[in-house]
Design an enzyme around this catalytic site. Structure first.
Site, PDB file in Angstrom:
ATOM      1  N   HIS A   1       1.772   4.582  -2.781  1.00 50.36           N
ATOM      2  CA  HIS A   1       1.847   6.025  -2.534  1.00 50.36           C
ATOM      3  C   HIS A   1       3.175   6.582  -3.047  1.00 50.36           C
ATOM      4  CE1 HIS A   1      -1.771   6.931  -0.315  1.00 50.36           C
ATOM      5  NE2 HIS A   1      -1.535   6.020   0.610  1.00 50.36           N
TER       6      HIS A   1
ATOM      7  N   GLU B   1      -4.659   7.850  -2.791  1.00 50.62           N
ATOM      8  CA  GLU B   1      -5.138   6.566  -2.276  1.00 50.62           C
ATOM      9  C   GLU B   1      -5.459   5.594  -3.398  1.00 50.62           C
ATOM     10  OE1 GLU B   1      -5.204   5.274   0.711  1.00 50.62           O
ATOM     11  OE2 GLU B   1      -4.278   7.076   1.504  1.00 50.62           O
TER      12      GLU B   1
ATOM     13  N   HIS C   1       0.828  -1.206   0.000  1.00 56.45           N
ATOM     14  CA  HIS C   1       0.000   0.000   0.000  1.00 56.45           C
ATOM     15  C   HIS C   1       0.867   1.262   0.000  1.00 56.45           C
ATOM     16  CE1 HIS C   1      -3.752   2.217   1.093  1.00 56.45           C
ATOM     17  NE2 HIS C   1      -2.869   3.055   1.638  1.00 56.45           N
ATOM     18  N   GLU C   2       1.807   1.330   0.930  1.00 55.74           N
ATOM     19  CA  GLU C   2       2.622   2.541   1.050  1.00 55.74           C
ATOM     20  C   GLU C   2       3.550   2.707  -0.145  1.00 55.74           C
ATOM     21  OE1 GLU C   2       1.738   4.668   3.068  1.00 55.74           O
ATOM     22  OE2 GLU C   2       0.476   3.393   4.327  1.00 55.74           O
TER      23      GLU C   2
END
Length: 510
Positions: free
Chosen positions: A276, A305, A272-273
């Site tokens: 980003h 996101e 997820h990060e």
């Protein structure tokens, strides 16, 4: 200033120095979240307050206003100079956004800016203590102060918006509460229905295995290596709450955490990060944009996101990814006998109390709870001391679960300790944006699953680099989605994707 320097260059130099100062603030924030001892919180608050006041002075000064005005006048004289249309458009957009941000900064009292910086630092420290001991009363005064300060900020900005809408603008430019409610209305109806339908379906057993922290980190390192991490410009650390931050043009940081009894949490948080960070690494790099001018900044948090959710959900939680990775997990000690075992473990579809660990179906309900509570705190007079009971009531009604304590309930997220009201809806909007952009990607280059199965992620990243990442603040989130997909943002693509995935999951489980 050297003779012959243009107004545009002088403005650019001012913006560059402002971004250097802001990056110092970000570096202090990174340190506070990763390595700073708790005893340093008070001094860190003073450091951040001083920098916040100095940054506000630069961003609201008469000198800065003059630089913008001079650059605007200079640009008007060049309007017929034969510059390419895209240069004309980007320069005008940069100036429009700078003027908008200047007006907001000039509306704020420096004392309020300083008080907010101090409250954020102190609030973060108290939140950590309260979360460790599940003692909401310890955090409540800090939260009450933050609500009051943010309400005062909205009053000083005096925009033709509600308090909550005003505070949401830095995260979702041009978003109105009415538009948000319209986008979320189908989700409020359909997500609880889907949860109800799945009650009679076979449920996977809860994870009864774990992996050592070092093993989890090794798997995360392998993931980042496979996904093209350049160690020369990226750094990974541990923090109480995973996040991504950019400290400079070639300095990208992410954090993650190991959760006991959740052997996939760190892995999925890393995916997820990293999404980003990939977005930040793909923002515009042309002169007078990167890291100084508005067009070099993220479109919105919903778009941000959408990129992290793409890599976490569309890639790391996909069946083809499980087919490629299950043997690595098995070799590391995970009790997996097939790719199906890993895929099901990645997609448990079991409502729980924790947002970060939530499945794709129940995640939206976590965000709806937080959005409604933000509105209640800021605009409807909900007393801060009533937050835990309201939180628990809404969780029982929407997800059918009740937190065992406040650490698992209203203290689980860091955001309100920092006054980030208006941020949470971006997470759910990000699901909608991700789904609609994924449909457009599929039409253009084939489905993500096809590329994952071949083990070639470069085509997908290339499409994002061409169509999403370089837009910056040239458009707002909904304009970007319409430009890429050809239609207005809707909840339909996300719900269609979600229902199709649930059908596959539960057909296999049956």
């Amino acid at each position: 200033m050297a003779a012959g320097t243009t107004a545009w260059d002088r403005l650019g130099s001012h913006l560059h120095e402002t971004q250097v100062m802001d990056s110092i603030t970000r570096t202090l924030y990174w340190d506070q979240n990763t390595r700073m001892p708790s005893g340093g919180a008070a001094w860190r608050g003073e450091q951040l307050a001083l920098l916040a006041r100095q940054l506000h002075a630069r961003q609201s000064s008469a000198h800065y206003a003059e630089l913008i005005a001079e650059a605007r006048d200079e640009w008007r004289t060049r309007s017929n100079s034969g510059d390419p249309p895209e240069i004309v458009t980007s320069h005008a957009r940069n100036l429009d956004l700078l003027e908008q941000d200047l007006q907001r900064q000039q509306a704020l009292d420096p004392d309020l800016v300083s008080a907010l910086a101090t409250a954020k630092s102190q609030g973060y420290d108290l939140w950590q203590q309260a979360r460790r001991t599940s003692d909401f009363a310890l955090f409540a005064p800090a939260l009450r102060l933050m609500v009051e300060l943010r309400q005062e900020q909205a009053r000083q900005l005096a925009e033709p918006r509600s308090c909550w809408e005003t505070l949401a603008q830095p995260f979702e430019p041009d978003l109105t509460l009415q538009r948000l409610q319209n986008l979320f209305a189908p989700l409020r109806r359909r997500l609880p229905e889907l949860l109800e339908q799945l009650k009679g379906s076979p449920r996977p057993s809860s994870l009864s295995w774990d992996l050592p922290a070092s093993t989890q980190q090794q798997l995360c390192d392998q993931l980042l290596s496979d996904w093209g991490r350049d160690k020369g410009i990226t750094c990974v650390a541990a923090s109480p709450h995973p996040f991504s931050i950019t400290l400079g043009p070639r300095d990208f940081r992410i954090t993650t955490r190991v959760v006991a009894g959740q052997p996939l949490s760190c892995f999925l948080a890393t995916a997820h990060e990293w999404g980003h960070s990939l977005y930040e690494q793909g923002l515009p790099t042309s002169a007078h944009q990167w890291f100084a001018w508005p067009l070099g900044q993220a479109t919105s948090m919903a778009v941000h996101e959408s990129q992290s959710l793409f890599w976490e959900n569309r890639v790391a939680r996909s069946q083809p990814f499980a087919e490629l990775w299950w043997e690595r997990f098995a070799a590391a000690g995970a009790p997996l006998g097939s790719s199906s075992d890993l895929w099901k473990a990645m997609n448990p579809v079991a409502p729980g109390c924790n947002r970060v660990e939530a499945d794709e179906l129940s995640y939206g309900l976590h965000i709806l709870v937080r959005t409604d509570l933000e509105l209640a705190l800021l605009e409807k007079g909900l007393p801060v001391e009533d937050l835990p009971s309201e939180w628990n009531r809404r969780y029982r009604e929407l997800l059918g679960v009740t937190p065992a304590d406040d650490a698992q309930g209203c203290l689980q997220d860091v955001h309100w300790s920092e006054g980030l009201f208006g941020y949470f809806p971006s997470y759910l909007l990000g699901h909608l944006v991700s789904a609609q952009l994924s449909e457009a990607m599929t039409s253009a280059i084939g489905s993500p699953e096809e590329h994952i199965r071949r083990g070639d992620l470069s085509v997908m990243l290339g499409w994002l680099r061409d169509n999403v990442h370089p837009i910056g603040r040239a458009l707002n989130a909904e304009q970007l989605v319409e430009q890429v997909s050809g239609r207005s943002l809707s909840s339909d693509p996300f719900l269609n994707y979600l229902e199709a995935k649930l059908e596959r999951l539960f057909t296999i489980r049956a």
